[in-house]
Scaffold this active site. Sequence first.
Site, mmCIF file in Angstrom:
data_model
loop_
_atom_site.group_PDB
_atom_site.id
_atom_site.type_symbol
_atom_site.label_atom_id
_atom_site.label_comp_id
_atom_site.label_asym_id
_atom_site.label_seq_id
_atom_site.Cartn_x
_atom_site.Cartn_y
_atom_site.Cartn_z
ATOM 1 N N GLY A 14 0.683 -1.319 -0.001
ATOM 2 C CA GLY A 14 -0.006 0.183 -0.021
ATOM 3 C C GLY A 14 0.702 1.236 0.051
ATOM 4 N N ASP A 15 0.312 2.312 -0.262
ATOM 5 C CA ASP A 15 0.577 3.792 -0.112
ATOM 6 C C ASP A 15 1.920 3.873 -1.229
ATOM 7 O OD1 ASP A 15 -0.834 4.160 2.041
ATOM 8 O OD2 ASP A 15 0.983 3.628 3.520
ATOM 9 N N GLU A 16 1.538 3.235 -2.389
ATOM 10 C CA GLU A 16 2.577 3.102 -3.437
ATOM 11 C C GLU A 16 2.779 4.488 -4.294
ATOM 12 O OE1 GLU A 16 0.539 0.996 -2.960
ATOM 13 O OE2 GLU A 16 1.428 -1.088 -3.213
ATOM 14 N N LYS A 18 -0.940 5.438 -5.406
ATOM 15 C CA LYS A 18 -1.809 5.352 -6.340
ATOM 16 C C LYS A 18 -2.882 6.646 -6.408
ATOM 17 C CE LYS A 18 -3.358 2.030 -3.417
ATOM 18 N NZ LYS A 18 -2.011 2.010 -2.728
ATOM 19 N N LYS A 20 -2.050 9.769 -6.530
ATOM 20 C CA LYS A 20 -1.273 10.568 -7.432
ATOM 21 C C LYS A 20 -1.399 10.167 -8.884
ATOM 22 C CE LYS A 20 2.942 12.206 -9.347
ATOM 23 N NZ LYS A 20 4.324 12.664 -9.444
ATOM 24 N N ASN A 40 -9.908 2.772 5.334
ATOM 25 C CA ASN A 40 -8.515 2.375 5.424
ATOM 26 C C ASN A 40 -7.608 2.890 4.867
ATOM 27 O OD1 ASN A 40 -9.621 0.684 3.799
ATOM 28 N ND2 ASN A 40 -8.396 -1.084 4.460
ATOM 29 N N GLY A 42 -5.657 5.852 2.301
ATOM 30 C CA GLY A 42 -5.674 7.198 2.171
ATOM 31 C C GLY A 42 -4.986 7.474 0.994
ATOM 32 N N HIS A 43 -5.508 8.098 0.117
ATOM 33 C CA HIS A 43 -4.871 8.349 -1.407
ATOM 34 C C HIS A 43 -4.455 9.650 -1.625
ATOM 35 C CE1 HIS A 43 -6.662 4.398 -3.343
ATOM 36 N NE2 HIS A 43 -5.766 4.055 -1.969
ATOM 37 N N ARG A 145 -22.910 -12.850 5.443
ATOM 38 C CA ARG A 145 -24.382 -12.754 5.000
ATOM 39 C C ARG A 145 -25.085 -12.241 6.112
ATOM 40 N NH1 ARG A 145 -24.626 -18.556 3.181
ATOM 41 N NH2 ARG A 145 -23.444 -18.747 5.145
ATOM 42 N N GLN A 224 -4.979 -0.317 -1.070
ATOM 43 C CA GLN A 224 -4.134 -1.045 -0.239
ATOM 44 C C GLN A 224 -2.899 -1.560 -1.464
ATOM 45 O OE1 GLN A 224 -7.606 -1.842 0.956
ATOM 46 N NE2 GLN A 224 -7.294 0.194 1.954
ATOM 47 N N THR A 239 -5.465 -7.016 4.584
ATOM 48 C CA THR A 239 -6.581 -6.305 5.039
ATOM 49 C C THR A 239 -7.364 -7.530 4.643
ATOM 50 O OG1 THR A 239 -7.941 -4.349 4.380
ATOM 51 C CG2 THR A 239 -6.927 -5.366 2.677
ATOM 52 N N ARG A 303 0.623 7.085 11.549
ATOM 53 C CA ARG A 303 1.665 6.395 11.868
ATOM 54 C C ARG A 303 3.078 6.248 10.930
ATOM 55 N NH1 ARG A 303 -1.331 0.490 12.307
ATOM 56 N NH2 ARG A 303 -2.157 1.358 10.448
ATOM 57 N N ASP A 333 12.748 10.046 -6.444
ATOM 58 C CA ASP A 333 13.651 11.019 -5.806
ATOM 59 C C ASP A 333 14.087 11.076 -4.436
ATOM 60 O OD1 ASP A 333 10.642 11.341 -5.480
ATOM 61 O OD2 ASP A 333 10.933 12.902 -4.167
#
Length: 424
Positions: A14-16, A18, A20, A40, A42-43, A145, A224, A239, A303, A333
């Site tokens: 995750g957090d790659e 996405k 942007k 869950n 955060g983009h 269900r 994720q 997840t 975190r 960078d």
Amino acid sequence: MSQGADILLGLQWGDEGKGKIVDVLTRKYDVVARFQGGPNAGHTLEFNGIKHVLHTIPSGIFHENALNIIGNGVVMDPIIFCKEIDKLLDMEPKCLDRLVISRKAHLILPTHRMLDAASEAAKGKNKIGSTLKGIGPTYMDKTGRNGLRIGDCELPDFMTRYEALKKKHLELLGDFEAPFDFTEAEAQWMKAVDRLRAMQLADTDVLIQETYKSGKKILAEGAQGTLLDVDFGTYPFVTSSTTTAAGACTGLGLAPNRIGEVIGIFKAYCTRVGSGPFPTELDNDLGQAIRDKGHEYGSTTGRPRRTGWLDLPALRYAVEVNGVTQLMMMKADVLSGLKELEVCTAYEYRGETITHLPYSLEEDLITPIYTTLSGWDEDLTGVTDVKNLPTSLEAYTRFIEQETGVPVVLISVGPDREQTLWRA
Ligand code: GDP
Ligand code: IMO
Ligand code: MG
């Protein structure tokens, strides 16, 4: 870009980046659709000096001409969603006109959040490190269900359904102490559901199919990353949804033979937030330096993210599981200034050298084997042409292409929309 529907997803934990890239790509698409996960996620995206963080809303929302869909595979917390909308309305007063929500998406109740907290507390030192947004319990109710769906809020017996599920949860929770004021949370939740009811709720699976048939272009946005997938990730430290390409089919109602490109995003190094194995982790000063330079702190929870070298067996695995056809490398960078870069190409696993991802990545079973490549000194954040990137970064990129067999079509050199260099 292909004829119909492309998928963009994360190949690590995750957090790659996405958010942007979805924002960068949206002008080429008619529809952007989130297919799984929930708050869950955060983009983050940045343009004109302003940073935006989206949790449930697709990252195409800043483009006037794109329709944004929250698909059936998503789980939604009405409170968090309405807060997101309120922030957005200041800047994009018409955003609700281009946002459609699936009736089949599941609702996160305040009691789901309490169950999440109770489950983590019970696990003690083996906790998953969940974002505590109620994701796991909501997907459990979906597959069990018992869940409540967005479309239920349009039915006359919605309150009866809500009360029944809440009662079940409270019984499960027993004497567990609510981690927040439940009465207040419930009142807020009801208000938010009232607002949700007045928004564009639709049978988005049918909408997606019609969009596809009319020749329009769809971009499915993952949340994720592959190593957090409930089947293919580092279970149980994952997840609760299918974060891989298959999730775009089940999470949107998109048939597999309608998928064109599968765009896989990865950082030039690795990060992970929450517990679980991380073979190439740099739990030292260098890891801290990468964390600081890359501002590696969670977009959702704040975190600190754990940091480490690029892991090629894991990346190759992610490429295969998803059928990735294009790679995009983010945050190049951040590595500027390092003389040498280590890249994990294989593992020592139970006395053997292996190049694939084994069943368990636990520290005592696995030792990464590194290849050393040259680093680069230059600040990349102002580079505007791929031809001006340092030769050692080009060599780093080619090495990744060789090892994965997939072209790296884009290199990102900063958080802004503009700091994006196309190689192809
Ligand atoms: P997502 O969850 O995959 O959308 O990624 P996040 O938004 O959680 O985390 C990525 C972070 O890196 C965000 O703060 C972005 O603004 C930032 N970012 C994205 N691409 C780049 C890049 O190429 N360089 C740098 N320095 N930061 C980037
Ligand atoms: P985006 O979309 C990074 C992690 C949590 C935890 C585990 C389970 O921004 O890339 P959950 O709350 O789903 O029960 O947590 O998964 N996690 C993420 N890590 N990026 C995310 O989303 C994440 N969503 C969940 O930290 O380890
Ligand atoms: Mg994120």
